[in-house]
Each structure stands twice: as structure tokens, then as C-alpha cells.
Design an enzyme around this catalytic site. Sequence first.
Site, mmCIF file in Angstrom:
data_model
loop_
_atom_site.group_PDB
_atom_site.id
_atom_site.type_symbol
_atom_site.label_atom_id
_atom_site.label_comp_id
_atom_site.label_asym_id
_atom_site.label_seq_id
_atom_site.Cartn_x
_atom_site.Cartn_y
_atom_site.Cartn_z
ATOM 1 N N LEU A 25 0.875 -1.168 0.000
ATOM 2 C CA LEU A 25 0.000 0.000 0.000
ATOM 3 C C LEU A 25 0.909 1.212 0.000
ATOM 4 O O LEU A 25 1.955 1.205 0.662
ATOM 5 C CB LEU A 25 -0.880 0.017 1.266
ATOM 6 C CG LEU A 25 -2.045 -0.973 1.335
ATOM 7 C CD1 LEU A 25 -2.613 -0.994 2.758
ATOM 8 C CD2 LEU A 25 -3.125 -0.597 0.340
ATOM 9 N N ASP A 26 0.523 2.266 -0.719
ATOM 10 C CA ASP A 26 1.422 3.417 -0.755
ATOM 11 C C ASP A 26 1.462 4.094 0.612
ATOM 12 O O ASP A 26 0.623 3.856 1.484
ATOM 13 C CB ASP A 26 1.051 4.383 -1.887
ATOM 14 C CG ASP A 26 -0.277 5.085 -1.677
ATOM 15 O OD1 ASP A 26 -0.464 5.705 -0.615
ATOM 16 O OD2 ASP A 26 -1.123 5.041 -2.588
ATOM 17 N N LYS A 27 2.455 4.940 0.789
ATOM 18 C CA LYS A 27 2.740 5.518 2.100
ATOM 19 C C LYS A 27 1.568 6.324 2.647
ATOM 20 O O LYS A 27 1.347 6.380 3.857
ATOM 21 C CB LYS A 27 4.000 6.392 2.005
ATOM 22 C CG LYS A 27 4.572 6.826 3.345
ATOM 23 C CD LYS A 27 5.908 7.522 3.160
ATOM 24 C CE LYS A 27 6.524 7.908 4.499
ATOM 25 N NZ LYS A 27 7.846 8.552 4.332
ATOM 26 N N ASP A 28 0.795 6.944 1.765
ATOM 27 C CA ASP A 28 -0.320 7.793 2.183
ATOM 28 C C ASP A 28 -1.607 7.011 2.400
ATOM 29 O O ASP A 28 -2.638 7.616 2.729
ATOM 30 C CB ASP A 28 -0.556 8.887 1.138
ATOM 31 C CG ASP A 28 0.659 9.792 0.973
ATOM 32 O OD1 ASP A 28 1.355 10.016 1.974
ATOM 33 O OD2 ASP A 28 0.912 10.252 -0.154
ATOM 34 N N SER A 29 -1.586 5.713 2.192
ATOM 35 C CA SER A 29 -2.779 4.881 2.339
ATOM 36 C C SER A 29 -2.669 4.009 3.584
ATOM 37 O O SER A 29 -1.586 3.832 4.149
ATOM 38 C CB SER A 29 -2.970 3.993 1.103
ATOM 39 O OG SER A 29 -3.098 4.783 -0.063
#
Length: 234
Positions: free
Chosen positions: A100-104
Site C-alpha cells: 500500500l502506498d505511504k499515504d494509504s
Amino acid sequence: MSQRQRLWQRLTEAGIAPGCHQALLDTGRLQPNTLKLSHWVQAETALWLDGQLLPSVPPRRYWAYHKPVGIDCNVRPDDPQSIAALLQQLPPGVFAVGRLDKDSCGLLLLSNDGPFAQRLLHPTQQHQKTYRVDVDKTVTETMLQQLRLGMRYQAGASWIEARPCLATLSAPNQLELTLTEGKNRQIRYMCKQLGLKVTLLQRTHIGQLYLPALSAGQLLELQPQQVILAAQQP
């Protein structure tokens, strides 16, 4: 049936850092040295490192992790915000199944089971993952139809074709999206193409496995039936 896995997976499960694998073969420290990292090996295949027998394949284990916003799924041992800090607390060979990307935030599976990860991640499997997506504007029916039919979106200088996805409204500015692919920051780019800005992105399901009642940052070791749910399609 005998389990098999790629040689690189077997070495990783034995606690050997991926960056060292090829050098062990090139210098003859790993025997038999006729193998390549991409070769399949059976669980009972004897491998020798510096004259010592590598341990057998450990039991398969699986965890659900509620990844918080701010944790990076790239494994960087010196970065306190990397998932490496969590993996170092688990048995050798455990890795994140996908990312999952860092902002998710939301459901991320951790395991030492390479073939299981392959089944979940290989594009031909079209394995479903479901997300809660909060956006800054009201979502229209036209926007939903574009998502359902498959849309073309811009990511940097590239244009990318997205597969059709399941898209429903939970609230005027909250979507539930189910995708069968996982291109880099795909949901954020699709929403941007529709004129929407994502304010929260949380993965809630992998297959039929729902995000357990975990606080952000918590882990739960899964029972066999839960692992089966993760691999199941609706």
C-alpha cells in the site's frame, strides 16, 4: 504433494538478505551451484551454504497488518518509517504480500509463503481487493460509470488503461472500489482524472478477508480459515 518455491524465496526464508543471493552462487558458497535464483526447488531439496545444511522450509505463517498512513512498504532497514522495522520483529523470511502506498492505510498481509503471495499478486489471477475511498467532492453517476466501464487515466507523462472495477457509493463523497489489478497509485490517479482528490484511502478486503478489528499499526496472526478467505473470490 511436495511444496516447491523459487530458489530466491527459499534463501529469503532462511534469513539470507536478497542482495546477497547472487553473490553466494557466483562465489560457489551455495551448493549445488548449478541452480539459478529463478529455478524451482522442492521443500526437501538439500542446499548447502559454506558447508552447512540450510534449515528446512519453516511452517507457513500469515498475519493481517493494519498499515497506518506514513509507513512505507519499501524495505529500508535504516528508515524508521519503513515496514522493515516491523518485519525485523517477525520470523526470518516474512515479507509484505503486495503493498500500500505511504499515504494509504488498511489491510496488508504479511507471510513467509512465497507461492501464496504469487497466487494473490500475479496479474493473471485478477485477485480482488476492496477499498474505501473518501474524496473532496460529490461523486456523480457519470463518474461511477466511468470507473465501472474501465477508464484511461494519466500518470505523469503516461496514459494507462484501467480494467473495469466495481464502484458503489457509501456516501455522497465516499466510494467503495473493488479492483482486480494494482497499478502504482491507481485509485488516486483515477480519481484525479475524474476531478476528485482522495482524502482517505483504506484497503478493507483482500479476497473475502475483511480488515480485522485492529487499531492502526496492530498485527493479527491469521487462522487457516482466514487465510482461505484471503485467497477466495466473491
